[in-house]
Enzyme design. Sequence first.
Site, PDB file in Angstrom:
ATOM      1  N   ARG A  11      41.337  91.525  88.710  1.00 53.56           N
ATOM      2  CA  ARG A  11      41.185  92.569  89.713  1.00 53.56           C
ATOM      3  C   ARG A  11      42.578  92.951  90.200  1.00 53.56           C
ATOM      4  NH1 ARG A  11      38.156  96.718  91.863  1.00 53.56           N
ATOM      5  NH2 ARG A  11      38.096  96.661  94.153  1.00 53.56           N
ATOM      6  N   ARG A  45      47.956  91.965  91.486  1.00 55.46           N
ATOM      7  CA  ARG A  45      48.860  92.668  90.580  1.00 55.46           C
ATOM      8  C   ARG A  45      50.327  92.360  90.860  1.00 55.46           C
ATOM      9  NH1 ARG A  45      51.293  93.617  87.096  1.00 55.46           N
ATOM     10  NH2 ARG A  45      51.480  95.414  85.732  1.00 55.46           N
ATOM     11  N   GLU A  89      43.988  95.012  92.378  1.00 53.54           N
ATOM     12  CA  GLU A  89      44.349  95.127  93.789  1.00 53.54           C
ATOM     13  C   GLU A  89      44.623  93.775  94.424  1.00 53.54           C
ATOM     14  OE1 GLU A  89      41.967  96.640  92.311  1.00 53.54           O
ATOM     15  OE2 GLU A  89      42.154  98.794  92.668  1.00 53.54           O
ATOM     16  N   ASP A  90      44.015  92.728  93.916  1.00 52.26           N
ATOM     17  CA  ASP A  90      44.157  91.396  94.512  1.00 52.26           C
ATOM     18  C   ASP A  90      45.482  90.722  94.143  1.00 52.26           C
ATOM     19  OD1 ASP A  90      41.704  91.735  95.582  1.00 52.26           O
ATOM     20  OD2 ASP A  90      40.734  90.073  94.535  1.00 52.26           O
ATOM     21  N   GLU A 122      33.492  93.659  81.931  1.00 50.56           N
ATOM     22  CA  GLU A 122      34.378  92.934  81.016  1.00 50.56           C
ATOM     23  C   GLU A 122      33.910  91.493  80.841  1.00 50.56           C
ATOM     24  OE1 GLU A 122      38.382  93.142  82.416  1.00 50.56           O
ATOM     25  OE2 GLU A 122      38.451  95.340  82.412  1.00 50.56           O
TER      26      GLU A 122
END
Length: 867
Positions: free
Chosen positions: A18, A23, A20-21, A78
């Site tokens: 994810r 990166r 946004e968490d 995914e």
Amino acid sequence: MASSSTRQRAYDVFVSFRSEDIRKTLMDHLFSDLKRKGIRVNSEEDASFDVYEAIEQSRFIIVIFSQNYASSASCLKELVKIYELKESDKDKYEVWPVFYDVSPSMVRNQTGAYKEAILKHEDLNVTDVLKWKKALTWAGNLSGWDLQNTICGHELYFIDTISKEIFYKLIDGPIHVGTNLVGLTARADQMDLTRFEKSEKVHMIGICGIGGLGKTTLAKAIYNLMYKHFEGQSFCEDVKNNVNRHGLVHLQTKLLDDIIKDDDMKNKLSIGERITLMKRMMKGKKVIIVLDDVDHQSQFDALAGDPNWFKNGSMVLVTSRDRQLLKANHVEEIYDVALLNDDEALELFSMYAFKKKHPNDEFIEHVNKILNYVNGLPLALKSFGSFLFNKNLDKWEHELDIFQRSPNAVIQKVLRVSYDGLDASQKNMFLDIVCFFKGEKKDYVGKILENIGVLVDKSLITICEDRIQMHNLIQEMGRKIVLEESEEPGERSRLWAPTDVLDVLKNDKGTDMVKGLALDLSCSEVNICGPSFVKLKNLRLLKLYIGGLSNFRETKCKVSTTSGKLEFLSDELQLLCWHGYPFQHLPTSFDPENLLVLDMSYSCIKQIWSGSKGFNTLTSLNISHCHSLSKTPDFTQTPNLKELILDGCENLIVIHPSITSLKALVLLNLKNCKNLKILPDITPLESLKHLILSGCSKMENLVEIRASWYSFFSLSSFLNKFRRPVLSTLGSLQVLNVSNCNLSRANLSNLGSLRSLVELDMSRNDFTSIDANLNCLSRLTCLRVIGCKNLKVLPKLPFSIVNLEAQGCVSLVELPKLSNEYNGVIAVFDFKNCLKVVENKTIESLLMLFLPQVLSLYTHTHIHVTD
């Protein structure tokens, strides 16, 4: 939609996460770490790729479960794809979950943030949600990595653990690399394999180092990581031995078999014809070729003679012990394989000795002894560890004693390969260093032995902090070669063990086989008799030295003589170093043709040679602290002398005027020659760069010296004796030391003409001010006035100043006035114990000048005001 060629691109690792968490935290570091190791991994810049095809084409799949992973429908899709692929073909994919600030149970049971995310998805297709929950439950039960259980959540260690695990999985490729591969990831990191992935040029890369370091292991690991990204691949292992056994045609055939795979094109071709074929065929393919253990130019010529043979993007990796061979063959980058660090060495040794990463507590002391002895050499750690496995403590003590007396035969055999590859002169130079010069300064050894660099290129020695170093096991290998020459010490080429040297000298057991002899006089009592050296007719190197000259007074009483003179020294000598020489003269018959260095420090000698005899090849003469010496010899026949060191010759009265004939002289050191009154005219010494006269307190005159001939000038404790010291002519002077000269006035108006001056030391004098125009010295970087207790004012300083030291200037009331053009920064700004500076607050204006640099760009600045 991505093009078909783009969709065909495969990854080693696919990471589902994810963005946004994590990166800008975990992912950036993890991706960088993986790529440095040559591991292909998807990243956000690959967004145009078909994500599901990318998952299918990846060997390893990592799913990073963060707080908001389940809130993303695309992430969950995914995960379902990953689950279905794994279920359909369990052996094709490896899936590892990473639990980043969430627990496995939260993912497995969908509690906490994962429960809330699933509830928000309930209004979507029920079937999809059920698949997502099933996939989460499955993934939560997989073994993987949990940040909360990794060394207090230390993220960088967490990333390192993940990338190492993946690296070691991936290098288990077509070529067997080995087991217990400690330290391999750090060495792959050093090479930064990322840049080879998309390169459009031919890369020829070298891996260099002594035997037993793991060069081949590293090359295999890189090959296994990279081979699948090339159109053709070949790993030519053990080139040297294969050529010796089967010839170059055999290796050319293997390489062509691997790359071209067309037997009809290769049959019955000569070496030259095969080269032509390789050049033509390899131009059409992007290839990776590894040539392991190359040791001869012909091997390069036949297998990878030029980068122009290969298509752009190709990679040729060569391992060798010979750095010069690599440099001579278009190898653009050479990586020196480092010895294992302490932690790595401990882990590798323990894996073999104890079958685990750490030793048993009762063996710690013995393990540390072995690690110090082996010094990080992987081959030795493996060999010793395997041998000691499952043995008790008593056996360890016994074997450790044997190891230290007789190096392991397997290790010595590997290390000796490098020695066997040397020519005769190189072997002699290597054995000289092994027996006499390990730890010595490079420049000192370079005066005696030529072309030391060839041994660096062969990975037999290293230069560390300007000293010659070598691995302990290489030194033992070399010394073992000498010991094998004869059972009788007097019939060996080199003697260094005190018992052997003393036996030969005391009992007259020397022969013309002895080429070198060394003895630390501080550790041995030695009696030198007149005929002691008569049988040593071919002696090249004589080194009777004091290990730590501070021990000289204690050592002096250990050197005794049975006659008043020495009868013989070999005319073959290149080095004559005899600290504390007990005789007054050298033998009258001594007429060396090759003597380069003569060091008779702390000796009883009164006369070095008589008349104008001299030594034609001599480059360095050191007769420091020879208190019986009252005059120097005639230097007329010593035209090559570069260094003349007379430090501490307190009774030296006369310097022979022939010193002016020393056109090659670079260093003249007369420090503390307290009874020397006259310095001859040295203006003809056109090569002189270092002139040291500190402590010459009785010198009555100083003949004008033209500074264009030297760059270092130390004047201490004698300038006050001159009526008119000549400074104005010293235009190239770089360092001027007038410390501790009892100067009551610092009227040095001529200092302003010393345009090359870099350092000025006026410490521990009695002047109250400095009447000199220092501001015009544009190269002056360092000013010292330490302990000038009467100094009240410092003059204006140039903008070039970076070191200003005025500790203990207790009368100082006014700080220096710096030029308005000042644009530097004080690296050392020390006014410790200058209390009046603080009382008068003159420090404040100075601080304002430097404050911007201190607060911003130059945080290393040191400003000391008081204690």
